[in-house]
Design an enzyme around this catalytic site. Structure first.
Site, PDB file in Angstrom:
ATOM      1  N   THR A 191      -0.863  -1.249  -4.035  1.00 35.41           N
ATOM      2  CA  THR A 191      -0.707  -0.094  -4.927  1.00 35.41           C
ATOM      3  C   THR A 191      -1.111   1.199  -4.206  1.00 35.41           C
ATOM      4  O   THR A 191      -1.392   2.213  -4.815  1.00 35.41           O
ATOM      5  CB  THR A 191      -1.459  -0.363  -6.248  1.00 35.41           C
ATOM      6  N   HIS A 192      -1.149   1.142  -2.873  1.00 36.52           N
ATOM      7  CA  HIS A 192      -1.554   2.306  -2.089  1.00 36.52           C
ATOM      8  C   HIS A 192      -0.370   3.200  -1.760  1.00 36.52           C
ATOM      9  O   HIS A 192       0.031   3.322  -0.612  1.00 36.52           O
ATOM     10  CB  HIS A 192      -2.264   1.857  -0.810  1.00 36.52           C
ATOM     11  N   ASN A 193       0.202   3.800  -2.791  1.00 36.50           N
ATOM     12  CA  ASN A 193       1.198   4.843  -2.584  1.00 36.50           C
ATOM     13  C   ASN A 193       0.448   6.145  -2.310  1.00 36.50           C
ATOM     14  O   ASN A 193      -0.572   6.419  -2.948  1.00 36.50           O
ATOM     15  CB  ASN A 193       2.057   5.015  -3.841  1.00 36.50           C
ATOM     16  N   GLN A 205       1.315   1.400   2.214  1.00 35.20           N
ATOM     17  CA  GLN A 205       0.437   0.602   3.071  1.00 35.20           C
ATOM     18  C   GLN A 205       1.274  -0.535   3.621  1.00 35.20           C
ATOM     19  O   GLN A 205       2.090  -1.098   2.896  1.00 35.20           O
ATOM     20  CB  GLN A 205      -0.723   0.041   2.239  1.00 35.20           C
TER      21      GLN A 205
END
Lengths: 589, 238
Positions: free
Chosen positions: A515-517, A348
């Site tokens: 933490t938007h992998n 992100q």
């Protein structure tokens, strides 16, 4: 010696949110399920209680709920020419561990993707011509449409008790909600949260500028709510400790609060914690995973658990790494563009800003991430990209509050970082900051991917997964454009002082960003272009289903959880209805 | 109090319980140092007990936290609000000993993009950093950091913060400073049960009310109105 256990109908690897959802749905359908979770059990009545839960040092700074890097981590480099080094302590992103997984500490931003996001390559080509997509931008249409997912978005909303306000109810646009969203079959289960002071200022400014602001949808109930599993949930307390922490009000959505009470005592479900799965045993001929190997981290003993159905529901990195270690699927090769496992890793891209309002009292410790206001006018294909030097976009969010004091004390950049002057300025600005953020999309690029690290090992002796990622020209151009929009909104708010925070040129593993992998086990239409089909079913092993944002073809301008949940229900529905009766590929290759 | 042959810091340690101010005077620390000033006006000092810091390290940590958080009209000094105690406890415990830190080699030099890449545990990192900082001030001023005047301390710490101080331990002075500042701020603003933020002094300073933090109604009733409440800590609810 490996102890072989009795076969069960299904084994779930990783009892986080999707793992618990699938386990619950399977047991409702009469299947026996074993859940293997490598972290500890998490019981809200012991962990998430006052006063211990209000401990910023333990949860926010020391990362109590996060994966233990000393057991397993990720190596990172900016490009294929560099040597990747291990992430020795989490920074940019924070994978969770234990029952509930990463969602235990999420900030609760609960979104659906746009109908056009699901067919992004087609939409861009239709609007701007076949040449509009750069050759190295490996974006793909999702093999599932918004309309197909909508009933499952709705079910996930109702499991969660999401707070929000609809902007498109069965095709009818509603002012004050998100008029850009896809049609919803129903209103949000609970009303939107009360806005923070900063959100009110943001909303006024956006209205003045002709944008379409609305309250952020939030993965927590705003009033007492009973979910679809009959669990009574509490209302959000606006405590300000949401991020990196669990919720003592049983309001924010997590597996331990929203699912486990209805699953824990289920006779057909067995939970094994501290059970670290090392490998899937793959029968290439039969195109099946016959069993999974795991180590009991309490005793060190190894077990083999045979199962009819295998659900791989680890965090994004775990999912790809498990396939690498098990020899399932062809690893992606960035030089040739061939192979699929590890392909289309995305992140992100969040540009931020801070504005200070000396005449406003914004009580920065109160609130939740859900009391922000948002505009979606510059997300995805909600706006015309003709003449712009980028594709993509993202929502823009503004608001104040939910900032505990170790991490949340904004001061202007020219203030010294210590001494008496620092103290004075900290006191001066503490009540007066409004934060802005663009939840920027990351459109896949062939140079960004996951593979096996050649040097570093985990606690079981397996190679770590390697992340090769840097921000692209497209993403930087998108981000600069979004900052001009944020800049205009802030000016309209007339602050005492403000600062824009453009993204650094290189992606860096510190400090925290998102933490938007996503990606690595992307879904698609054929085994040549993807790891799983639309039902999240592996092309290489028909009884293997992969859950989580690792199956996203690319990342759009929203937090991923709503779509992760919808996909899990979409897949479990298909498995229960069709696969169980007739095991085999659900889509013909 | 006449055993002046003892190494200075051992003597300080022994004398600390009796009178920190007297000890400072007896060993010739400049009377204008902030520690001496505070000690003269503060109630009798509690005995200084260190879990892991040795006397040299403790003197350094106290001098630095008193520079970062000087006594002024807003708060007492860093030492007096418990920051040296906090840092000692953190370094002695799980954090200091590298809990949850990936510590397998090889330890290759990283770029800033890679985050922490040293082979050192945080405890050993602080040991090394303190030693480097004292070596640098000794070279520059002829004295270890804790013996510098207030002005020199500010100047030296600024050099360390900006990377102008030359460190030879495999990391830069500004990297050490950033980590020291972070740990100090954690101690200043964390719940007082960890030893810093004594009497919730930092929370009072900025107006953070602590617990119970249930604001479902207050978010509305205090809209654009300062929520000015006496802070409460975890101990207040235990």
């Amino acid at each position: 010696m490996v102890t072989k256990l009795n076969e069960v109908d299904a084994v779930v690897i990783g009892v986080g949110m999707t793992g618990a959802m699938i386990a619950k749905e399977f047991t409702l359908a009469g299947l026996t399920v074993v859940g293997l979770e490598r972290g500890p059990d998490r019981r809200p009545r012991e962990e998430s209680v006052l006063p211990r839960i209000r401990d910023e040092l333990k949860y926010v700074q020391r990362l109590e709920l996060m994966q233990d890097n000393s057991i397993d981590t990720v190596t990172f480099r900016n490009n294929s020419e560099q040597t990747a080094l291990p992430i020795r302590r989490w920074g940019a992103f924070l994978p969770g561990e234990g029952v509930g997984g990463t969602l235990n500490h999420w900030g609760g931003m609960h979104w659906r993707y746009l109908p056009t996001d699901f067919r992004i390559r087609s939409t861009i080509t239709e609007r701007y011509g076949a040449g509009a997509i750069p050759g190295d931008m490996t974006i793909a249409d999702w093999p599932v449409s918004y309309d197909e997912l909508e009933p499952y978005y709705d079910k996930f909303d109702k499991m969660c008790g999401v707070a929000g306000k609809a902007g498109n109810l069965r095709g009818q646009k509603i002012a004050g909600g998100n008029i850009f969203e896809g049609a919803r079959s129903d209103e949000y289960p609970t009303p939107a949260l009360k806005p923070s002071g900063g959100a009110v200022l943001f909303t006024q400014a956006c209205n003045n500028l002709g944008h379409h602001p609305f309250p952020a949808p939030f993965g927590a109930a705003s009033q007492p709510y009973k979910n679809i599993y009959g669990i009574q949930l509490g209302a959000c307390e606006y405590c300000g400790f949401c991020g990196r922490n669990s919720c003592e009000a049983n309001s924010k959505v997590t597996a331990p609060t929203h699912i486990m009470p209805a699953l824990r005592d289920e006779a057909k479900f067995t939970l094994r914690t501290n059970a670290f799965v090392s490998k899937l045993v793959y029968d290439r001929q039969a195109k099946k995973v016959t069993s999974v190997l795991y180590t009991d981290m309490n005793t060190g003993e190894e077990y083999e658990q045979p199962a009819g159905i295998v659900i791989l529901s680890g965090y994004v990195f775990t999912n790809s790494n498990m396939l690498f270690h098990s020899g399932i699927g062809e690893p992606y090769d960035a030089r040739t563009g061939r192979g699929v496992v590890g392909k289309n890793y995305c992140y992100q891209f969040e540009a931020t800003a801070t504005a200070f309002f000396e005449d406003k009292n914004l009580n920065p410790f109160m609130g939740s991430p859900g009391d922000r206001a948002v505009i979606d006018d510059f997300n995805g294909e909600n706006f015309d990209h003709s003449g712009l030097d980028f594709l993509g976009g993202g929502y823009i969010r503004g608001g104040s509050g939910a900032e505990p004091p170790i991490g949340g004390r904004a001061v202007p950049a020219d203030v010294p970082s210590w001494g008496s002057e620092w103290k004075k300025e900290t006191v001066r600005w503490y009540y007066h900051a409004v934060e802005f953020q663009n939840q920027g999309s990351v459109y896949a690029n062939r140079a960004n991917y996951l593979d096996v690290d050649p040097i570093y090992k985990d606690a079981l002796g397996r190679p770590l997964i390697r992340l090769t990622y840097n921000a692209t020209k497209n993403d930087h151009a998108m981000s600069r454009y979004m900052l001009t929009k944020i800049d205009a909104i802030i000016k309209e708010m007339n602050p005492t002082h403000y600062e824009l925070h453009p993204r650094p040129l290189n992606f860096t593993i510190v400090p925290y960003q998102s933490t938007h992998n996503t990606g690595g086990t992307m879904m698609g239409t054929t085994p040549a272009n993807s790891v799983v089909n639309r039902y999240q079913q592996s092309w290489a092993a028909h009884n293997l289903f992969i859950m989580g944002a690792s199956t996203f073809p690319q990342q759009h301008g929203y937090n991923p959880t709503g779509t992760v949940g919808a996909l899990a229900y979409f897949a479990s529905d298909k498995i229960v209805k069709d696969y169980v009766k007739n095991p085999g590929p659900l889509v013909q290759a | 109090m006449t055993e002046v042959k003892l190494p200075r810091r051992d003597f300080l340690k022994a004398a600390g319980a009796a009178s920190a101010a007297g000890a400072a005077a007896a060993t010739g620390i400049a009377a204008c140092s902030p520690a001496a000033e505070t000690a003269a006006t503060a109630p009798p000092a509690e005995p200084e007990i260190w879990l892991t810091l040795n006397a040299t390290e403790a003197a350094f940590v106290k001098a630095v936290v008193d520079t970062l958080i000087p006594a002024d009209e807003l708060t007492p000094s860093g030492t007096d609000v418990g920051l040296a105690t906090f840092i000692d406890r953190q370094l002695a415990g799980g954090f200091g000993n590298g809990a949850k830190l990936y510590r397998s080699g090889p330890f290759l030099p990283g770029k800033p993009e890679h985050g922490y890449q040293l082979a050192l545990s945080p405890r050993d990192f602080f040991r090394a950093g303190i030693s480097e900082a004292n070596a640098w001030t000794t070279k520059t001023y002829g004295k270890e950091f804790d013996r510098l005047t207030v002005e020199q301390r500010n100047e030296a710490l600024t050099a360390i913060e900006t990377g102008k101080a030359q460190f030879n331990g495999g990391f830069t002075s500004n990297f050490f400073f950033d980590n020291f500042l972070q740990l100090s701020m954690e101690g200043f603003f964390a719940d007082p049960m960890y030893g810093g933020n004594k009497n919730k002094v930092a929370w009072k300073m900025i107006g953070f009310p602590g617990l119970p933090a249930s604001y479902r109604e207050e978010v509305k009733t205090y809209f654009n109105k300062k929520y000015d409440k006496e802070p409460q800590s975890i101990a207040d609810f235990s």
